[in-house]
Each structure stands twice: as structure tokens, then as C-alpha cells.
Design a protein around this motif. Structure first.
Motif, PDB file in Angstrom:
ATOM      1  N   VAL A 112       0.831  -1.215   0.000  1.00  0.00           N
ATOM      2  CA  VAL A 112       0.000   0.000   0.000  1.00  0.00           C
ATOM      3  C   VAL A 112       0.860   1.257   0.000  1.00  0.00           C
ATOM      4  O   VAL A 112       0.348   2.373  -0.096  1.00  0.00           O
ATOM      5  CB  VAL A 112      -0.953   0.039   1.214  1.00  0.00           C
ATOM      6  CG1 VAL A 112      -1.928  -1.143   1.184  1.00  0.00           C
ATOM      7  CG2 VAL A 112      -0.186   0.076   2.534  1.00  0.00           C
ATOM      8  N   ALA A 113       2.173   1.061   0.147  1.00  0.00           N
ATOM      9  CA  ALA A 113       3.079   2.211   0.191  1.00  0.00           C
ATOM     10  C   ALA A 113       4.422   1.782  -0.380  1.00  0.00           C
ATOM     11  O   ALA A 113       4.801   0.614  -0.282  1.00  0.00           O
ATOM     12  CB  ALA A 113       3.264   2.677   1.630  1.00  0.00           C
ATOM     13  N   ASP A 114       5.111   2.745  -0.983  1.00  0.00           N
ATOM     14  CA  ASP A 114       6.458   2.484  -1.510  1.00  0.00           C
ATOM     15  C   ASP A 114       7.384   3.420  -0.733  1.00  0.00           C
ATOM     16  O   ASP A 114       7.291   4.636  -0.858  1.00  0.00           O
ATOM     17  CB  ASP A 114       6.459   2.818  -3.014  1.00  0.00           C
ATOM     18  CG  ASP A 114       7.724   2.357  -3.715  1.00  0.00           C
ATOM     19  OD1 ASP A 114       8.712   2.023  -3.029  1.00  0.00           O
ATOM     20  OD2 ASP A 114       7.719   2.339  -4.968  1.00  0.00           O
ATOM     21  N   VAL A 169      10.291  -4.442   4.555  1.00  0.00           N
ATOM     22  CA  VAL A 169       9.572  -3.459   3.758  1.00  0.00           C
ATOM     23  C   VAL A 169       9.901  -3.790   2.299  1.00  0.00           C
ATOM     24  O   VAL A 169      11.049  -4.100   1.974  1.00  0.00           O
ATOM     25  CB  VAL A 169       9.963  -2.024   4.182  1.00  0.00           C
ATOM     26  CG1 VAL A 169      11.456  -1.756   4.071  1.00  0.00           C
ATOM     27  CG2 VAL A 169       9.176  -0.978   3.425  1.00  0.00           C
ATOM     28  N   VAL A 170       8.873  -3.806   1.453  1.00  0.00           N
ATOM     29  CA  VAL A 170       9.053  -4.150   0.039  1.00  0.00           C
ATOM     30  C   VAL A 170       8.948  -2.865  -0.776  1.00  0.00           C
ATOM     31  O   VAL A 170       7.923  -2.174  -0.724  1.00  0.00           O
ATOM     32  CB  VAL A 170       7.975  -5.160  -0.423  1.00  0.00           C
ATOM     33  CG1 VAL A 170       8.147  -5.485  -1.901  1.00  0.00           C
ATOM     34  CG2 VAL A 170       8.037  -6.431   0.418  1.00  0.00           C
ATOM     35  N   ASP A 171      10.015  -2.525  -1.497  1.00  0.00           N
ATOM     36  CA  ASP A 171      10.063  -1.240  -2.194  1.00  0.00           C
ATOM     37  C   ASP A 171      10.474  -1.383  -3.658  1.00  0.00           C
ATOM     38  O   ASP A 171      11.077  -2.378  -4.049  1.00  0.00           O
ATOM     39  CB  ASP A 171      11.102  -0.329  -1.515  1.00  0.00           C
ATOM     40  CG  ASP A 171      10.714   0.057  -0.105  1.00  0.00           C
ATOM     41  OD1 ASP A 171       9.531   0.334   0.132  1.00  0.00           O
ATOM     42  OD2 ASP A 171      11.615   0.075   0.764  1.00  0.00           O
ATOM     43  N   SER A 172      10.220  -0.290  -4.404  1.00  0.00           N
ATOM     44  CA  SER A 172      10.590  -0.292  -5.832  1.00  0.00           C
ATOM     45  C   SER A 172      11.960   0.325  -6.090  1.00  0.00           C
ATOM     46  O   SER A 172      12.596   0.018  -7.074  1.00  0.00           O
ATOM     47  CB  SER A 172       9.555   0.504  -6.637  1.00  0.00           C
ATOM     48  OG  SER A 172       9.710   1.902  -6.377  1.00  0.00           O
ATOM     49  N   ASN A 203       4.593  -2.688   4.951  1.00  0.00           N
ATOM     50  CA  ASN A 203       3.829  -1.869   4.000  1.00  0.00           C
ATOM     51  C   ASN A 203       2.806  -2.685   3.209  1.00  0.00           C
ATOM     52  O   ASN A 203       2.441  -2.333   2.102  1.00  0.00           O
ATOM     53  CB  ASN A 203       4.762  -1.084   3.068  1.00  0.00           C
ATOM     54  CG  ASN A 203       5.729  -1.966   2.283  1.00  0.00           C
ATOM     55  OD1 ASN A 203       6.021  -3.085   2.666  1.00  0.00           O
ATOM     56  ND2 ASN A 203       6.225  -1.445   1.171  1.00  0.00           N
ATOM     57  N   SER A 204       2.320  -3.784   3.815  1.00  0.00           N
ATOM     58  CA  SER A 204       1.323  -4.594   3.107  1.00  0.00           C
ATOM     59  C   SER A 204      -0.113  -4.214   3.470  1.00  0.00           C
ATOM     60  O   SER A 204      -1.050  -4.733   2.871  1.00  0.00           O
ATOM     61  CB  SER A 204       1.555  -6.084   3.390  1.00  0.00           C
ATOM     62  OG  SER A 204       1.381  -6.354   4.763  1.00  0.00           O
TER      63      SER A 204
END
Ligand SMILES: [Zn+2]
Ligand SMILES: [Zn+2]
Length: 240
Positions: free
Chosen positions: A4-6, A188-191, A221-222
Motif C-alpha cells: 500500500v506504500a512504496d 519493507v518491500v520497495d521499488s 507496507n502490506s
């Protein structure tokens, strides 16, 4: 699983990135995200912004285009585990900080040197998360570091961009995620997006996490609730 957030993105404040803060927020909105972390490179990177970029971040509105904006930095890890040369006062507005290895500030060295640097980063209270630790050029004692993250309140980042850039990174990211699962370390999963159009592009990371049955509740951030709870736990009320 979805995000839901990057929380790891770059703007034109670093000249090798190509979108403004407004455009990055719009990119997040178009991707259906509720929040974005603006985490430009620390000033020790050749084209990172001057430290005044960071000291002035509190003028950013909390919301742009309906997307909550989190003020951040991606520190450069220097040999021995020191971070960028930047005054504490310039970091006042910072709400989320990653610390990562980049070749311009720390030439890839031995596994022992990388591990020693990461151990110092663990103890640095300014840092929230270890940034793109899956980079195959910076091998480290993964079990030693990951098993200590909870003790030092550090998140581990699974950086989807890593999968695309370096051979070996997918294997590393998988091993790191498996250790996070074993030691119950939140991630945290980010781009790591450097342009509007890639904000929130984390499919590679999510498919790997699904393959290994990674618990969704450990991905901060899920969901809105998990994101809110992470930041509330550190004194920041994002959604008020
Ligand atoms: Zn960059
Ligand atoms: Zn980086």
C-alpha cells in the motif's frame, strides 16, 4: 499480497532520477498506493543533494494528490559502517531512513568488511531499514546480521529493483527473506523507483515472497494498519 506504500523512491534532487516530488506522488496515486517515502541519496553520493535538501524537507505537505508523503533519506554506508557527512540538525525532518551500500561510497570489499559495516549500521539509531541488502556485490554474513535486526529495531528491505539489475540478487533476496521469516524480522518491500512510472513496481519481490510463503504480517507496507502501526510505534501519526 500487495503493498500500500512504496518507501524507497528518488526524485530529481538526485540528478540520475527524473521526476519531481509531485510526479512521484502522482505515480503512487496511479498505482493505488496510500503513501510514498521520498528517500533521496545522502549527500556523499556524487550527485546526491546538498544536506539542505534534507533540512528543508518539512515544508513538504503531508499529502499530495491524496497520497501521504513520508520524508526520508537513503544514507550511503561508508567503509567501517559510518554514514554520510551530514549534520544531525539537517536530519531533523527525516521520518524514514534506509542505509545502503553504493559503489561510489564503499567499493565492494570482503564479506568480513561488509558484515562489520552492517553491524555498525544496526547500532545507528538514525536508520530504520537496511536498503537493498540483496546486492550480490556486497556479500555479508546474512544469518549474523539478520538475526540481530529485531534487537536493534531494524527493518530489512526487499528491493524489487535488485532483481532486475544484478545477477545473483534474486538468490540473495530469497535467502535474506527466508532468514527474516526464520527470525521474525519485519521487512519493507520497495521499488527504488527513480521515475514516476515505476513507483510501486514490486511484482518481482512479491512473487518471490509468495513462493517462499513469507508471512504477510511481517511486511510493514502490506496494509494501512501495519504501516500506521509501524510509524505510530516510532512516534509518527501518518494518517491524521
Ligand atoms: Zn539512485
Ligand atoms: Zn540505493
Amino acid at each position: 499480497m500487495q503493498i500500500v506504500a512504496d518507501l524507497h523512491t528518488h526524485t530529481i534532487a538526485s540528478t540520475h532520477a527524473y521526476s519531481t516530488v509531485y510526479e512521484m506522488a502522482r505515480g503512487a496515486k496511479n498505482r493505488g498506493l496510500i503513501a510514498i517515502g521520498i528517500t533521496d541519496h545522502g549527500p556523499d553520493m556524487a550527485d546526491g543533494p546538498h544536506e539542505w535538501h534534507f533540512s528543508n524537507l518539512d515544508i513538504l505537505p503531508r499529502q499530495i494528490e491524496g497520497v501521504t508523503v513520508i520524508r526520508g533519506i537513503e544514507f550511503n554506508i561508508c567503509p567501517g559502517g559510518a554514514l554520510d557527512h551530514i549534520k544531525e540538525s539537517s536530519l531533523k525532518p527525516i521520518e524514514f531512513a534506509l542505509a545502503s551500500f553504493h559503489e561510489c561510497c564503499f567499493a565492494p570489499s570482503t564479506k568480513a568488511a561488509h558484515t562489520e559495516a552492517l553491524e555498525a549500521v544496526l547500532q545507528d539509531k538514525r536508520v530504520n531499514a537496511l536498503g537493498h541488502p540483496g546486492n550480490a556485490k556486497y556479500d555479508f554474513d546474512k544469518e549474523y546480521i539478520i538475526s540481530r535486526c529485531n534487537q536493534y529495531d531494524k527493518l530489512v528491505e526487499i528491493n524489487s529493483n535488485s532483481f532486475a539489475i544484478r545477477k545473483g540478487s534474486r538468490e540473495n533476496c530469497t535467502e535474506i527473506a527466508q532468514l527474516c521469516k526464520k527470525y521474525q524480522v519485519p521487512i519493507v518491500v520497495d521499488s527504488d523507483s527513480h521515475i514516476e512510472y515505476r513507483v510501486g513496481c514490486v511484482d518481482n519481490a512479491l512473487s518471490m515472497l509468495e513462493e517462499i510463503g513469507f508471512p504477510e504480517e511481517l511486511v510493514i507496507n502490506s496494509s494501512r494498519e501495519r504501516l500506521d502501526s509501524y510509524f505510530r510505534g516510532r512516534g509518527l501519526h501518518l494518517f491524521e
